[in-house]
Structure formats: C-alpha cells, structure tokens
Design a protein around this motif. Structure first.
Motif, PDB file in Angstrom:
ATOM      1  N   UNK A  92     -87.074  28.938 -10.082  1.00  0.00           N
ATOM      2  CA  UNK A  92     -87.589  30.013 -10.925  1.00  0.00           C
ATOM      3  C   UNK A  92     -89.060  30.273 -10.596  1.00  0.00           C
ATOM      4  N   UNK A  93     -89.505  31.522 -10.811  1.00  0.00           N
ATOM      5  CA  UNK A  93     -90.878  31.886 -10.466  1.00  0.00           C
ATOM      6  C   UNK A  93     -91.896  30.993 -11.182  1.00  0.00           C
ATOM      7  N   UNK A  94     -91.653  30.733 -12.460  1.00  0.00           N
ATOM      8  CA  UNK A  94     -92.647  29.955 -13.206  1.00  0.00           C
ATOM      9  C   UNK A  94     -92.742  28.505 -12.741  1.00  0.00           C
ATOM     10  N   UNK A  95     -91.704  28.051 -12.022  1.00  0.00           N
ATOM     11  CA  UNK A  95     -91.739  26.651 -11.570  1.00  0.00           C
ATOM     12  C   UNK A  95     -92.702  26.451 -10.408  1.00  0.00           C
ATOM     13  N   UNK A  96     -93.060  27.530  -9.721  1.00  0.00           N
ATOM     14  CA  UNK A  96     -93.909  27.339  -8.534  1.00  0.00           C
ATOM     15  C   UNK A  96     -95.342  27.801  -8.760  1.00  0.00           C
ATOM     16  N   UNK A  97     -95.670  28.118 -10.017  1.00  0.00           N
ATOM     17  CA  UNK A  97     -97.059  28.532 -10.248  1.00  0.00           C
ATOM     18  C   UNK A  97     -97.765  27.573 -11.206  1.00  0.00           C
ATOM     19  N   UNK A  98     -99.040  27.402 -10.980  1.00  0.00           N
ATOM     20  CA  UNK A  98     -99.855  26.541 -11.833  1.00  0.00           C
ATOM     21  C   UNK A  98    -101.022  27.389 -12.362  1.00  0.00           C
ATOM     22  N   UNK A  99    -101.167  27.482 -13.695  1.00  0.00           N
ATOM     23  CA  UNK A  99    -102.280  28.295 -14.207  1.00  0.00           C
ATOM     24  C   UNK A  99    -103.635  27.753 -13.756  1.00  0.00           C
ATOM     25  N   UNK A 100    -104.520  28.666 -13.385  1.00  0.00           N
ATOM     26  CA  UNK A 100    -105.865  28.254 -12.955  1.00  0.00           C
ATOM     27  C   UNK A 100    -106.570  27.511 -14.094  1.00  0.00           C
ATOM     28  N   UNK A 101    -106.305  27.933 -15.326  1.00  0.00           N
ATOM     29  CA  UNK A 101    -106.964  27.291 -16.483  1.00  0.00           C
ATOM     30  C   UNK A 101    -106.577  25.818 -16.582  1.00  0.00           C
ATOM     31  N   UNK A 102    -105.348  25.471 -16.167  1.00  0.00           N
ATOM     32  CA  UNK A 102    -104.955  24.046 -16.177  1.00  0.00           C
ATOM     33  C   UNK A 102    -105.806  23.270 -15.181  1.00  0.00           C
ATOM     34  N   UNK A 103    -106.038  23.906 -14.037  1.00  0.00           N
ATOM     35  CA  UNK A 103    -106.816  23.232 -12.982  1.00  0.00           C
ATOM     36  C   UNK A 103    -108.262  23.075 -13.451  1.00  0.00           C
ATOM     37  N   UNK A 104    -108.783  24.126 -14.129  1.00  0.00           N
ATOM     38  CA  UNK A 104    -110.157  24.062 -14.643  1.00  0.00           C
ATOM     39  C   UNK A 104    -110.267  22.950 -15.694  1.00  0.00           C
ATOM     40  N   UNK A 105    -109.242  22.845 -16.527  1.00  0.00           N
ATOM     41  CA  UNK A 105    -109.256  21.818 -17.582  1.00  0.00           C
ATOM     42  C   UNK A 105    -109.397  20.421 -16.970  1.00  0.00           C
ATOM     43  N   UNK A 106    -108.674  20.230 -15.861  1.00  0.00           N
ATOM     44  CA  UNK A 106    -108.749  18.919 -15.196  1.00  0.00           C
ATOM     45  C   UNK A 106    -110.135  18.663 -14.620  1.00  0.00           C
ATOM     46  N   UNK A 107    -110.904  19.739 -14.357  1.00  0.00           N
ATOM     47  CA  UNK A 107    -112.262  19.568 -13.837  1.00  0.00           C
ATOM     48  C   UNK A 107    -113.277  19.626 -14.979  1.00  0.00           C
ATOM     49  N   UNK A 108    -112.889  19.147 -16.149  1.00  0.00           N
ATOM     50  CA  UNK A 108    -113.744  19.107 -17.350  1.00  0.00           C
ATOM     51  C   UNK A 108    -114.266  20.480 -17.761  1.00  0.00           C
ATOM     52  N   UNK A 109    -113.569  21.504 -17.415  1.00  0.00           N
ATOM     53  CA  UNK A 109    -113.958  22.850 -17.839  1.00  0.00           C
ATOM     54  C   UNK A 109    -115.237  23.354 -17.212  1.00  0.00           C
ATOM     55  N   UNK A 110    -115.711  22.670 -16.163  1.00  0.00           N
ATOM     56  CA  UNK A 110    -117.017  23.072 -15.608  1.00  0.00           C
ATOM     57  C   UNK A 110    -116.921  24.178 -14.555  1.00  0.00           C
ATOM     58  N   UNK A 111    -115.936  25.038 -14.700  1.00  0.00           N
ATOM     59  CA  UNK A 111    -115.792  26.150 -13.756  1.00  0.00           C
ATOM     60  C   UNK A 111    -115.559  27.398 -14.596  1.00  0.00           C
ATOM     61  N   UNK A 112    -116.182  28.497 -14.225  1.00  0.00           N
ATOM     62  CA  UNK A 112    -115.905  29.745 -14.944  1.00  0.00           C
ATOM     63  C   UNK A 112    -114.943  30.574 -14.116  1.00  0.00           C
ATOM     64  N   UNK A 113    -113.933  31.122 -14.786  1.00  0.00           N
ATOM     65  CA  UNK A 113    -112.946  31.925 -14.071  1.00  0.00           C
ATOM     66  C   UNK A 113    -112.947  33.356 -14.591  1.00  0.00           C
ATOM     67  N   UNK A 114    -112.963  34.307 -13.685  1.00  0.00           N
ATOM     68  CA  UNK A 114    -112.897  35.726 -14.052  1.00  0.00           C
ATOM     69  C   UNK A 114    -111.636  36.317 -13.442  1.00  0.00           C
ATOM     70  N   UNK A 115    -110.731  36.831 -14.288  1.00  0.00           N
ATOM     71  CA  UNK A 115    -109.532  37.470 -13.737  1.00  0.00           C
ATOM     72  C   UNK A 115    -109.921  38.875 -13.292  1.00  0.00           C
TER      73      UNK A 115
END
Ligand code: FAD
Length: 564
Positions: free
Chosen positions: A92-115
């Motif tokens: 399924x499509x959702x099985x192969x995607x990882x939200x960027x916000x999850x990745x940022x969370x793992x980096x202690x939130x020290x990244x700003x993301x702009x869609x």
C-alpha cells in the motif's frame, strides 16, 4: 510606499517541546516574506528536498551545530524502489512513506520544515524564493524567501518526455507515490471497461493492452508486477477477458535492462518471453494519442501504430526548470545536470552543494591526471608498460584517487585485465597503454555519471553530513585535534561511491541481482534476498512492519482489486 508588518510566527515543533520564534517581515512592495532572518550564531543550512539524498543528509547531520531548515513540496519520504509494487497493490502507498515530521521528532525537533517548493535560487545574495504548496491564509501570500549560509540541493529530477508529442497528456508516469496510485486505479478501470456489455472483441483487447515505454529497471519491474497482478488475481475476477490481456514493453535499445550485466538482461528477456510479455526492441516512440501509440522501427525505418488501454512512460529523467535556471546563473547552462566536484560542491559558486539525481560529479580533472600518470610512467614513450609497471600505476591511481576504484573494479575492468593477456588468454610481458587509455575514455563517462539511483543519493547524503559535522568541529577547534585541522576542501576525503549491487525483480517470485565483485544471481533465492534487503533498508520500524505485513497479506489473500 512600503509598509512593513511584523509577524510573529510561533512554530511549535513536536517531540522535544521546542518552541521557535522567528520574525517574518512583509514588505508590501515586494511579494515575498522573509522567514529566516539571522537571529543566532549558528550557520543556516537550507536543504531542498526530502528524498533519498535530503533525508539521508538530515539523518546523520549534527543538527545542534546548525540552524537547519528544510523545504520540500512533499512532507514525507518515499521509498521509491517499492513504487512499482504500489501500482498493483502488492504494497500500500502509505506503507512506503515516512512523514518528515517523524524524522524531525527523532532529531529532537531541531529542524524546521516548510512544505513548499523552491522556485528560484539567487546564488549571488544567498537567497531562495519559495512557494508554499499547502493552502494557507497566513498573510494572503504564498511566496516567501529564505536566506542560507549553506545550501544543499537534493531535489531529484523530473520525468523526461523528450518532447514527444502527446506524452504529457496521454501517458502515466511512475515517479511519485501519486503516480503509482493513479496507475493502480487505471489498471482496474481498464478491466472494468473491458467487460462492459456491447463492446466488440477488438475494443476489449484495446482496453487490455498495457504498454510500457522504456526497458530500464523501473519499466521492467512494472511490467513484471502487472503480469503477476493479472495472472494471480485479475484473471480469476474477470474470467471472460482473461485471454485478451497483452503487456508490451517498448525499448529503443537492442535489449531490456541493458545497464545490467548481459546475463541478467538475457535472463529477463527469456523470462518475459515465457510469460507472454512482448518485448519490442529497436523501436522509438514518436507520438502518443489517447487511443494509439506510434513508433518508428529503427531497423526498417517503418512507422507503426498500436491501440492501447494504458501507457506508462518510463524512459528517464531530466533536470527541474528552477535548477536549470540556477545552472544558467553559474555558467553551467550547457550542461545536462548540475556539476559538482568530488566534495559535492557545486562548481561555480560558494557554499552550495548538490547531491542525488539532480547532480553529477565532474571528474574530468581526475581523468586528465590519470592520463598524465601513465605518460610519466611510460619513460621511453613506447606506448607500452611492463605488467609490473602497469600494476604499480594502477595502485598509484587508486591511492591518489580512491573514488575511481568503483569503476576500475567494475565489469569494465575486464577491458583492463584483458590488456594483460594475449588473444588466447595467456599472460603477456608488456601492456599496451593506448588500449588502456581507450578503456579509460569509457571510464570517464562512467565515473562522471554515477547512476541516478537511491544508493548513490543516500551515500552522498551520509557523506555530506559527515563533512558538515566535521566542519563544525573544525571551526570550534582550529588548534584542536590533528584530524580537525586543515583548510579548504582538503579537510575531507572526496566522496567515494561503494556499489552494493542492484536488483531487478522479474515477477513470479523471481529476481535478478548484480552483486559486488561482478557476481550475478538469478531466480527464486534472489527474490528472497530482495525481500530481506528491502525490508532491512526501510527508514523506520513502522514502515518495515507495514511493508512486511503487506507482503504477507498478499501471500494469503491476494491483491485488492477495488478501485479506491
Ligand atoms: P528524490 O528521491 O526524487 O527526492 C527529491 C526531493 O526533492 C523530493 O522530496 C521532492 O519533493 C523534492 N523537490 C522537488 N522539487 C522541489 C523544489 N522545487 N523545491 C524543494 N524540493 C523539491 N534506485 C535504486 O537505487 N534502487 C531501486 O530499486 C530504485 N527503484 C526505483 C523505482 C522507481 C519507480 C523510481 C521512480 C526510482 C527508483 N530508483 C531506484 C531511483 C531512486 O528513486 C532515485 O535515484 C532517488 O530517489 C534519487 O534521490 P534524490 O534524493 O536525488 O531525489
């Protein structure tokens, strides 16, 4: 008159509970908002793209040392090697995607993301013009500008239609997750249309003619997936039309998978022949309409048209327009993709790096140096070296330029080792270095143009983050440990690509693989190797579990044929 508004944006970054405030100024006479005015001592690193290169850079970067901002129109990372499986519902499509916000969370939130998407790079002022891709009513303006100290361009590439008439309007592509979802729906549509009452047999056959343009890994894998979907699931659901389905792969070259070892290419061709997938080589598509695809048969020069139900265009990629514009600014207008040096720094401008599919390493200088090493070794100018001298030169080259090892150890090395043998395969005393130089010319293009793969992009991202981490330590310890001293690019080793192999799934639980050391493996065991490698390469445990459970579901219940 320009009035300035001061807008306080409160960005609550999840995870670490960090709240970042940034001043945003709106200049009424200008169209864009400045969102990252410098308010701290940290250098600003702006990363464009959340694909393989961008995410692998962010995963290893020491985010506490930089003010990191990420711009991408996709707020997720997509595991592209499994996209063909999404087209038929194997995963399924959702099985192969990882939200960027999850990745940022793992980096202690020290990244700003702009869609958002970057529209213009102003290298002279170190500024970017971007546009939000989410609907917003913040300031009634969807453009903003970002300043950077370092810019990392990892925006991949876009589909190349080669300006073939009708392709954009009438073909499907297989580049993004949405493309794969659209193909899945269209395949089901084609079957539903084919069983409608009142159609002639010819119309049913046309609806069930699936054409894939491009015999590279993506096109071949999609053809194999589609064949499995049809034979394992759809023929049981649409028995009245099961004998009318046709899958055709159109390839302009003489063989499919021609970038692989020829054993893999011929295995794939034989397998497709057994499966009834038609492979039409030596044909160039010249136009596509909603009903027909027209091609020129290279050998005979004939032009022929065939009706189709669906066409998937999978012939390669080209540079995105805003990157082309940037290339014009920095004197690279005549190039196909952004040229970098071996440290991934964009040639012709400061503090800009490019990696992944949007860039290529330009090693002309290296090749010229290597030719000079040979010339120096050939003291009597005879054009020949003894085998021992020749081996010494190769060792010397590898020591000075480890990045060419990939080429010298690849299948092309056979050309080189052959030079140390006579026509009957016996060892000889002297090597013809002119012959070697010829092989080197081929190497030049091979080494310069690393393949546009996830493997290259991910390794480049990981390499660049190490350089950045080291750069920050070096800045803090100019007199510090020896390994942090040095200046300029020579603080770092050049990027060196390690080829870990390449897979080509061929359907029917069979795959082919080109493994390091010129190993070739084909068959069912290779398919199991593929399953284990792709499960292990997932970016998170969440997607790993989802993908493996999708595979299990497919084994037990088959694929879902609903059109949703
Ligand atoms: P991408 O992964 O394409 O990421 C580009 C990022 O930039 C995206 O996040 C995009 O949203 C963002 N972006 C685009 N425009 C802008 C903009 N204007 N501003 C800001 N951001 C922007 N490789 C393999 O090694 N093995 C495989 O099996 C394999 N299978 C594949 C199957 C398919 C169907 C496809 C399409 C590709 C496959 N590849 C495979 C190739 C691989 O996916 C690419 O080489 C890889 O994605 C390149 O990584 P990248 O980071 O350069 O670009």
């Amino acid at each position: 008159s320009s009035s300035k508004l001061l807008l306080l944006c409160t960005l609550s970054l999840s995870g670490g509970g960090v709240v970042a405030y940034s001043e945003a100024q709106v200049d009424a006479s200008k169209t864009s908002v400045q969102v990252n005015e410098k308010d701290c001592k940290k250098k600003r690193v702006v990363v464009l793209g959340t694909g393989w290169a961008g995410i692998s850079f962010l995963k290893d970067l020491d985010v506490s040392a930089y003010d990191v901002q990420v711009v991408s129109p996709r707020n997720y990372f997509a595991f592209t090697p499994l996209l063909p499986s999404v087209t038929c519902g194997t995963v399924e499509a959702r099985s192969i995607v990882e939200p960027v916000r999850n990745i940022i969370k793992k980096r202690n939130g020290e990244i700003q993301f702009w869609e958002a998407e970057c529209m213009k790079i102003d290298a002279a002022n170190k500024k970017l013009l971007c546009r939000y891709t989410v609907e917003n009513n913040l300031v009634g303006n969807d453009e903003f500008s970002l300043e950077y100290d370092y810019l990392v361009i990892a925006v991949g590439a876009q589909v190349n239609t080669f300006n073939t008439p009708g392709v954009l309007e009438n073909c499907h592509f297989l580049k993004e997750v949405e493309d794969a979802q659209k193909i899945r729906r269209t395949v089901i549509d084609c079957f539903e249309k084919a069983v409608l009452p009142g159609l002639s047999e010819e119309e049913r056959r046309t609806n069930l003619h699936f054409v894939i343009v491009g015999g590279g890994p993506t096109g071949v894998e999609f053809a194999a997936e589609l064949h499995d979907f049809v034979q394992e699931d759809l023929v049981n659901l649409y028995p009245s039309v099961k004998d009318m389905v046709k899958i055709t792969v159109i390839q302009s070259g003489d063989h499919i998978l021609n970038m692989f070892d020829e054993r893999i290419s011929s295995f794939a061709e034989q397998k497709f022949q057994r499966d009834g997938i038609e492979v039409q080589t030596g044909s160039r598509v010249i136009s596509v309409s909603d009903k027909e695809i027209t091609m020129k048969l290279k050998a005979k020069g004939e032009i022929c048209s065939v009706p189709h139900g669906l066409v998937v265009w999978s012939t390669g990629v080209e540079t995105r327009p805003f990157v082309k514009d940037f290339m014009g600014q920095i004197g690279q207008a005549n190039r196909r993709v952004l040229a970098t040096d071996e440290w991934l720094r964009v040639k012709g401008c400061e503090d800009v790096y490019a990696l992944g599919d949007c860039a290529t390493i330009n090693q002309r200088k290296v090749m010229e140096d290597i030719a000079a090493i040979f010339k120096a070794a050939d003291k009597d100018n005879s054009g020949f070296l003894t085998v021992e001298e020749f081996k010494d030169v190769i060792d010397d080259i590898l020591e000075r330029y480890p990045q060419v090892e990939h080429y010298l150890k690849s299948k092309h090395l056979r050309d080189v080792t052959d030079l140390m043998k006579d026509s009957e395969g016996n060892d000889i005393d002297e090597v013809d270095i002119e012959g070697f130089k010829l092989a080197l010319c081929q190497a030049d293009s091979q080494v310069k143009n690393l393949p546009a793969t996830a493997q290259v992009a991910a390794q480049q991202g990981a390499y660049l983050s190490k350089c950045f981490n080291r750069k920050s330590k070096w800045k803090d310890n100019p007199e510090g440990p020896r390994r942090f001293r040095g200046s300029g690019r020579h603080q770092f080793h050049p990027f060196q690509y390690k080829h870990l192999g390449q897979f080509a799934p061929l359907g029917g639980e069979q795959a082919a693989a080109e493994l390091p050391g010129d190993w070739v493996s084909v068959g069912r065991s290779t398919q199991w190797l593929w399953y284990s490698v792709y499960a292990s390469k997932q970016v998170s445990w969440r997607t790993r579990v989802l993908v493996v459970s999708d595979w299990t579901r497919r084994f037990i219940f088959g694929r879902d044929s609903s059109r949703i």
